[in-house]
Design an enzyme around this catalytic site. Structure first.
Site, mmCIF file in Angstrom:
data_model
loop_
_atom_site.group_PDB
_atom_site.id
_atom_site.type_symbol
_atom_site.label_atom_id
_atom_site.label_comp_id
_atom_site.label_asym_id
_atom_site.label_seq_id
_atom_site.Cartn_x
_atom_site.Cartn_y
_atom_site.Cartn_z
ATOM 1 N N ASN A 17 -4.828 8.251 2.329
ATOM 2 C CA ASN A 17 -5.213 8.167 3.457
ATOM 3 C C ASN A 17 -5.452 9.099 4.526
ATOM 4 O O ASN A 17 -6.637 8.910 5.617
ATOM 5 C CB ASN A 17 -4.063 7.561 4.105
ATOM 6 C CG ASN A 17 -3.400 5.832 3.388
ATOM 7 O OD1 ASN A 17 -4.529 5.469 3.047
ATOM 8 N ND2 ASN A 17 -2.128 5.347 3.277
ATOM 9 N N GLU A 18 -4.949 9.499 4.823
ATOM 10 C CA GLU A 18 -4.669 10.999 6.096
ATOM 11 C C GLU A 18 -4.214 12.319 5.657
ATOM 12 O O GLU A 18 -2.860 11.892 5.259
ATOM 13 C CB GLU A 18 -5.028 10.118 7.194
ATOM 14 C CG GLU A 18 -3.583 9.903 8.018
ATOM 15 C CD GLU A 18 -2.525 8.487 7.596
ATOM 16 O OE1 GLU A 18 -1.484 9.464 6.552
ATOM 17 O OE2 GLU A 18 -2.642 7.548 7.667
ATOM 18 N N ASP A 76 0.740 -1.399 0.080
ATOM 19 C CA ASP A 76 0.014 0.166 0.761
ATOM 20 C C ASP A 76 0.866 1.316 0.351
ATOM 21 O O ASP A 76 0.458 2.688 -0.710
ATOM 22 C CB ASP A 76 -0.951 0.394 1.338
ATOM 23 C CG ASP A 76 -2.206 -0.495 1.022
ATOM 24 O OD1 ASP A 76 -2.739 -1.660 -0.229
ATOM 25 O OD2 ASP A 76 -2.518 -1.547 2.183
ATOM 26 N N GLY A 77 2.012 1.271 0.608
ATOM 27 C CA GLY A 77 2.906 2.441 0.549
ATOM 28 C C GLY A 77 3.419 2.404 -1.216
ATOM 29 O O GLY A 77 3.293 3.705 -1.030
ATOM 30 N N ARG A 128 -6.007 19.365 23.247
ATOM 31 C CA ARG A 128 -5.157 19.815 23.542
ATOM 32 C C ARG A 128 -4.583 18.400 24.069
ATOM 33 O O ARG A 128 -5.834 17.334 23.987
ATOM 34 C CB ARG A 128 -5.120 20.250 25.362
ATOM 35 C CG ARG A 128 -4.016 20.658 25.687
ATOM 36 C CD ARG A 128 -3.651 21.239 27.138
ATOM 37 N NE ARG A 128 -4.064 22.538 26.700
ATOM 38 C CZ ARG A 128 -2.848 23.737 27.011
ATOM 39 N NH1 ARG A 128 -1.839 23.067 27.291
ATOM 40 N NH2 ARG A 128 -3.049 23.864 26.593
ATOM 41 N N ALA A 139 -4.447 11.145 21.992
ATOM 42 C CA ALA A 139 -4.483 11.071 22.773
ATOM 43 C C ALA A 139 -4.543 12.329 24.141
ATOM 44 O O ALA A 139 -3.598 13.303 24.368
ATOM 45 C CB ALA A 139 -2.374 11.289 23.626
HETATM 46 P P1 NAP Z 1 5.277 2.319 7.022
HETATM 47 O O1 NAP Z 1 4.938 3.274 8.538
HETATM 48 O O2 NAP Z 1 6.481 1.971 6.433
HETATM 49 O O3 NAP Z 1 3.846 1.405 6.865
HETATM 50 C C1 NAP Z 1 2.561 1.181 7.567
HETATM 51 C C2 NAP Z 1 1.756 0.430 7.235
HETATM 52 O O4 NAP Z 1 0.701 1.074 7.128
HETATM 53 C C3 NAP Z 1 2.458 -0.221 6.255
HETATM 54 O O5 NAP Z 1 2.222 -2.362 6.817
HETATM 55 C C4 NAP Z 1 1.354 -0.110 4.510
HETATM 56 O O6 NAP Z 1 1.057 -1.239 4.117
HETATM 57 C C5 NAP Z 1 0.323 0.063 6.032
HETATM 58 N N1 NAP Z 1 -0.849 1.105 4.891
HETATM 59 C C6 NAP Z 1 -0.565 2.022 4.325
HETATM 60 N N2 NAP Z 1 -1.874 2.608 3.834
HETATM 61 C C7 NAP Z 1 -2.624 1.596 4.476
HETATM 62 C C8 NAP Z 1 -4.162 1.810 4.356
HETATM 63 N N3 NAP Z 1 -5.025 2.527 3.234
HETATM 64 N N4 NAP Z 1 -4.989 0.636 4.633
HETATM 65 C C9 NAP Z 1 -4.274 -0.453 5.415
HETATM 66 N N5 NAP Z 1 -3.234 -0.250 5.571
HETATM 67 C C10 NAP Z 1 -2.038 0.788 5.148
HETATM 68 O O7 NAP Z 1 4.661 3.964 5.945
HETATM 69 P P2 NAP Z 1 3.423 4.247 4.694
HETATM 70 O O8 NAP Z 1 4.586 3.018 3.868
HETATM 71 O O9 NAP Z 1 5.112 4.956 3.764
HETATM 72 O O10 NAP Z 1 2.821 4.281 4.709
HETATM 73 C C11 NAP Z 1 1.915 5.350 4.968
HETATM 74 C C12 NAP Z 1 1.254 5.085 6.305
HETATM 75 O O11 NAP Z 1 1.166 4.865 7.034
HETATM 76 C C13 NAP Z 1 -0.280 6.128 6.707
HETATM 77 O O12 NAP Z 1 -0.312 7.104 5.465
HETATM 78 C C14 NAP Z 1 -0.128 6.147 7.780
HETATM 79 O O13 NAP Z 1 -1.617 5.556 7.566
HETATM 80 C C15 NAP Z 1 0.706 5.013 8.070
HETATM 81 N N6 NAP Z 1 1.002 4.719 9.402
HETATM 82 C C16 NAP Z 1 0.129 4.518 10.427
HETATM 83 C C17 NAP Z 1 0.541 4.431 11.843
HETATM 84 C C18 NAP Z 1 0.040 3.437 12.888
HETATM 85 O O14 NAP Z 1 -0.531 2.625 12.054
HETATM 86 N N7 NAP Z 1 0.033 3.982 13.813
HETATM 87 C C19 NAP Z 1 2.019 5.565 12.341
HETATM 88 C C20 NAP Z 1 2.064 6.109 11.389
HETATM 89 C C21 NAP Z 1 2.000 5.742 9.720
HETATM 90 P P3 NAP Z 1 2.311 -1.562 3.538
HETATM 91 O O15 NAP Z 1 3.127 -2.677 3.660
HETATM 92 O O16 NAP Z 1 1.258 -3.003 1.992
HETATM 93 O O17 NAP Z 1 2.773 -1.001 2.857
#
Ligand code: NAP
Length: 262
Positions: A122-123, A45-46, A148, A185
């Site tokens: 995503n967000e 997804d990334g 806050r 939080a």
């Molecule tokens: P990453 O930190 O390397 O991976 C974030 C994880 O989120 C990966 O497993 C990715 O899947 C998964 N993901 C991305 N979009 C998704 C969706 N729409 N539904 C379900 N899972 C999804 O960061 P990245 O790959 O660059 O992705 C950025 C995304 O990380 C941000 O948009 C944010 O949503 C997410 N994120 C999540 C958290 C958390 O859950 N606490 C914290 C920070 C960021 P793949 O392994 O298939 O790429």
């Protein structure tokens, strides 16, 4: 038809990317990184988020399809052993387009001269670079609360399974054009009070975040992080643009949710 193939960059994704590229060229499709009509994202997804941002300026002309080389993805729903089938579909059959809503994020600065506009698949998250985040939150032009806490997450329906879910947000079907606001939080006591649960706004409602103090903010849009100084407000609404996914077979959203999480 013009196409691009984007790889996550690991060995398996790179090998598959070369295969898909040469198969499609054998079918006389034209490789074009500048103006592709279809982008095949190979990784997770990334990887699809990165592809989306590369072509966010031409969403009317570019469709996306994702192949996952790791675990099942929400945007990447084809498996590596299905790429021959996928290539034949792309080359031979007119595909169905499924559109998902996006968020428009507008950042205004205190000098009133500049604004920055981003699209999120995503967000968008907002955190303070210094101490707690303190923001007035207006919904549809009315003061709603003063937040806050650690931060705020405003997600699209298709992003509701990502960061939003980790914050206790609801999973929304991508047909519900909306914004979900989730807290990170929040401080809740006799002085500070927030709603404390995720809130879902419909398409025509705007959410405006107004800083209460002059600090720098960390604003993320999907995988991209921006440090923002002198912010007057951050406005989030459902964007006029949508992302277009090429669909060659049904793969219901709830099936993807079940296979990913249950
Ligand atoms: P990453 O930190 O390397 O991976 C974030 C994880 O989120 C990966 O497993 C990715 O899947 C998964 N993901 C991305 N979009 C998704 C969706 N729409 N539904 C379900 N899972 C999804 O960061 P990245 O790959 O660059 O992705 C950025 C995304 O990380 C941000 O948009 C944010 O949503 C997410 N994120 C999540 C958290 C958390 O859950 N606490 C914290 C920070 C960021 P793949 O392994 O298939 O790429």
């Amino acid at each position: 038809m013009k196409f691009n193939v984007r790889s996550r960059g690991d060995h398996d994704s790179n090998v598959l990317t070369q295969r898909v590229k040469s198969y499609l060229q054998e079918f006389d499709l034209e490789y074009d990184e500048e103006e592709p009509e279809i982008v095949i994202s190979i990784g997770g997804d990334g990887t699809l988020l990165e592809a989306f941002h590369q072509y966010a300026h031409r969403l009317d002309e570019t469709s996306f399809v994702g192949v996952h080389t790791g675990h099942l993805g929400f945007y990447a729903d084809w498996q590596p052993d299905e790429v021959e089938k996928l290539v034949i579909h792309i080359a031979k059959t007119p595909f169905k387009i499924v559109e998902y809503p996006l968020l428009e994020v507008m950042i205004r600065y205190t000098n009133d001269q500049e604004t920055e506009r981003y699209l999120a698949l995503n967000e968008c998250t907002v955190k303070s670079m210094e101490g707690s985040l303190v923001m007035d939150i207006e919904i549809k032009g009315e003061q709603f609360e003063t937040f806050r806490g650690d931060g705020l997450c405003l997600s699209t329906p298709s992003g509701s399974t990502a960061y939003n879910k980790a914050l206790g947000g609801a999973i929304l079907h991508p047909s519900l054009a909306s914004i979900q606001l989730a807290e990170m939080a929040s401080i809740n006591n006799r002085v500070y009070r927030t709603i404390g649960s995720p809130v879902v706004l419909p398409e025509h409602h705007t959410c405006l975040l107004k800083p209460k103090n002059d600090v720098d903010f960390q604003v993320t849009v999907d995988h991209l992080t921006h440090v923002q100084k002198k912010v007057k407000s951050i406005q989030v609404r459902v964007a006029d643009e949508q992302v277009r996914f090429a669909r060659f077979r049904p793969f219901p959203f709830w099936k993807r949710v079940k296979e990913s999480f249950i």
